[in-house]
Scaffold this motif. Sequence first.
Motif, PDB file in Angstrom:
ATOM      1  N   VAL A  13       0.844  -1.204   0.000  1.00 40.10           N
ATOM      2  CA  VAL A  13       0.000   0.000   0.000  1.00 40.10           C
ATOM      3  C   VAL A  13       0.879   1.254   0.000  1.00 40.10           C
ATOM      4  CG1 VAL A  13      -1.889  -1.099   1.286  1.00 40.10           C
ATOM      5  CG2 VAL A  13      -0.117   0.150   2.539  1.00 40.10           C
ATOM      6  N   THR A  14       0.293   2.384  -0.350  1.00 38.23           N
ATOM      7  CA  THR A  14       0.907   3.695  -0.100  1.00 38.23           C
ATOM      8  C   THR A  14       0.134   4.342   1.042  1.00 38.23           C
ATOM      9  OG1 THR A  14       1.397   3.923  -2.471  1.00 38.23           O
ATOM     10  CG2 THR A  14       1.598   5.902  -1.110  1.00 38.23           C
ATOM     11  N   PRO A  15       0.696   4.391   2.245  1.00 38.95           N
ATOM     12  CA  PRO A  15      -0.041   4.992   3.361  1.00 38.95           C
ATOM     13  C   PRO A  15      -0.119   6.516   3.202  1.00 38.95           C
ATOM     14  CG  PRO A  15       1.847   3.671   4.125  1.00 38.95           C
ATOM     15  CD  PRO A  15       2.014   3.902   2.665  1.00 38.95           C
ATOM     16  N   PHE A  16      -1.263   7.075   3.509  1.00 37.12           N
ATOM     17  CA  PHE A  16      -1.446   8.535   3.481  1.00 37.12           C
ATOM     18  C   PHE A  16      -1.811   9.038   4.870  1.00 37.12           C
ATOM     19  CE2 PHE A  16      -3.039   7.305  -0.890  1.00 37.12           C
ATOM     20  CZ  PHE A  16      -1.903   7.726  -1.573  1.00 37.12           C
ATOM     21  N   LYS A  17      -1.353  10.261   5.174  1.00 38.04           N
ATOM     22  CA  LYS A  17      -1.822  10.945   6.387  1.00 38.04           C
ATOM     23  C   LYS A  17      -3.233  11.477   6.120  1.00 38.04           C
ATOM     24  CE  LYS A  17       2.873  12.393   7.538  1.00 38.04           C
ATOM     25  NZ  LYS A  17       3.814  13.532   7.599  1.00 38.04           N
ATOM     26  N   GLU A  50      -2.439   2.417  -5.042  1.00 42.28           N
ATOM     27  CA  GLU A  50      -3.144   3.596  -5.575  1.00 42.28           C
ATOM     28  C   GLU A  50      -2.239   4.372  -6.536  1.00 42.28           C
ATOM     29  OE1 GLU A  50      -5.737   5.658  -2.454  1.00 42.28           O
ATOM     30  OE2 GLU A  50      -4.623   4.217  -1.214  1.00 42.28           O
ATOM     31  N   SER A  51      -1.484   3.630  -7.339  1.00 45.25           N
ATOM     32  CA  SER A  51      -0.446   4.249  -8.167  1.00 45.25           C
ATOM     33  C   SER A  51      -0.987   5.283  -9.147  1.00 45.25           C
ATOM     34  CB  SER A  51       0.358   3.173  -8.906  1.00 45.25           C
ATOM     35  OG  SER A  51      -0.479   2.176  -9.428  1.00 45.25           O
ATOM     36  N   VAL A  52      -2.253   5.135  -9.559  1.00 46.99           N
ATOM     37  CA  VAL A  52      -2.791   6.115 -10.524  1.00 46.99           C
ATOM     38  C   VAL A  52      -3.052   7.481  -9.902  1.00 46.99           C
ATOM     39  CG1 VAL A  52      -3.800   4.424 -12.119  1.00 46.99           C
ATOM     40  CG2 VAL A  52      -5.162   5.246 -10.187  1.00 46.99           C
ATOM     41  N   LYS A  56       4.415  11.688  -9.887  1.00 40.52           N
ATOM     42  CA  LYS A  56       5.771  11.191 -10.187  1.00 40.52           C
ATOM     43  C   LYS A  56       6.744  11.537  -9.068  1.00 40.52           C
ATOM     44  CE  LYS A  56       5.622  10.956 -15.216  1.00 40.52           C
ATOM     45  NZ  LYS A  56       5.947  11.604 -16.499  1.00 40.52           N
ATOM     46  N   GLU A  57       6.626  12.749  -8.529  1.00 38.19           N
ATOM     47  CA  GLU A  57       7.530  13.169  -7.439  1.00 38.19           C
ATOM     48  C   GLU A  57       7.296  12.320  -6.195  1.00 38.19           C
ATOM     49  OE1 GLU A  57       5.712  15.367  -9.331  1.00 38.19           O
ATOM     50  OE2 GLU A  57       7.523  15.805 -10.508  1.00 38.19           O
ATOM     51  N   GLU A  58       6.028  12.070  -5.888  1.00 39.55           N
ATOM     52  CA  GLU A  58       5.708  11.225  -4.732  1.00 39.55           C
ATOM     53  C   GLU A  58       6.228   9.810  -4.937  1.00 39.55           C
ATOM     54  OE1 GLU A  58       1.556  13.113  -2.981  1.00 39.55           O
ATOM     55  OE2 GLU A  58       1.467  11.880  -4.775  1.00 39.55           O
TER      56      GLU A  58
END
Length: 292
Positions: A13-17, A50-52, A56-58
């Motif tokens: 996953v990409t964790p988000f705050k 959630e790559s879409v 790009k920077e992230e």
Amino acid sequence: MNTKFLGTGIALVTPFKSDLTVDHEALANIVNYNIDNGTDYIVVFGTTAESVTVTKEEKKAVIKTIFEVNKGRLPLVLGIGGNNTMEVVQEIKTTDLSGFDAILSVSPYYTKPTQEGIYQHFKAVSEACPIPIILYNVPGRTSKNIEPETTVRLANDFENIVGIKEAGNSVSQYLRLLKDKPENFLIISGDDDLALGVVLAGGAGVISVIGQAFPKDFSEMIRLGLKGEAKEAYKLHYKLMDVIGYIFEENNPAGIKAVFEALNLCNDTVRLPLVPATNQLKAKINDFVKGL
């Protein structure tokens, strides 16, 4: 056979705050948690990441964090795919792939190419890619199945196409692939609920969503399956069976992020158009985690 991809890979996953920025601290914790608990390799920026909706920077910053935490301990696979073949080829050519062991490339979605179109797409990807390629068939998302004949044709024609993450949720398709594939080609389950059966039938393992939340049990289940120890493996399968159903009940990765929230590893924030799991689903997930 490429033994780096035997066993349990996880679709990270990409964790988000809560403010929707990337939570690098949670990301580092999840990577370490998986390394410490038996995961065999990590897939970066597959569907579950959630790559879409990640810029790009992230993506560069996330990859940097994963490299720093992993320190070469586990093989890494990078998701690069899309429905514009020229753009996918360009991304492969302009991405520094030196820290990765393979790419995972999803079949073109939305445009519904023929089998020949899918073959020509992956031929172009193969010719552009300097590292091994794992194909990704997920017709529930792409709306077009990679037929077993096309997979086998690609496997025979291109040396750097080393395996497929098969997520068609079809037992008969898995068995057809296992029967017809070249000897060293990897059939990797992309269906958490079918993964053990696939491994027992001759599959190479799994790229799992739930595996990253319960890496100890899940990777042990796959290890037992690879050794043919079905009875012991199925005990672990039944232990995790309910939660595998829960995480795909609404959408992925909202479900797995709800599990991570229950485990205090990250919060459940997702980016639109995804929304967090409903309270009803979270209650079931929390009860499962407490019971475990």
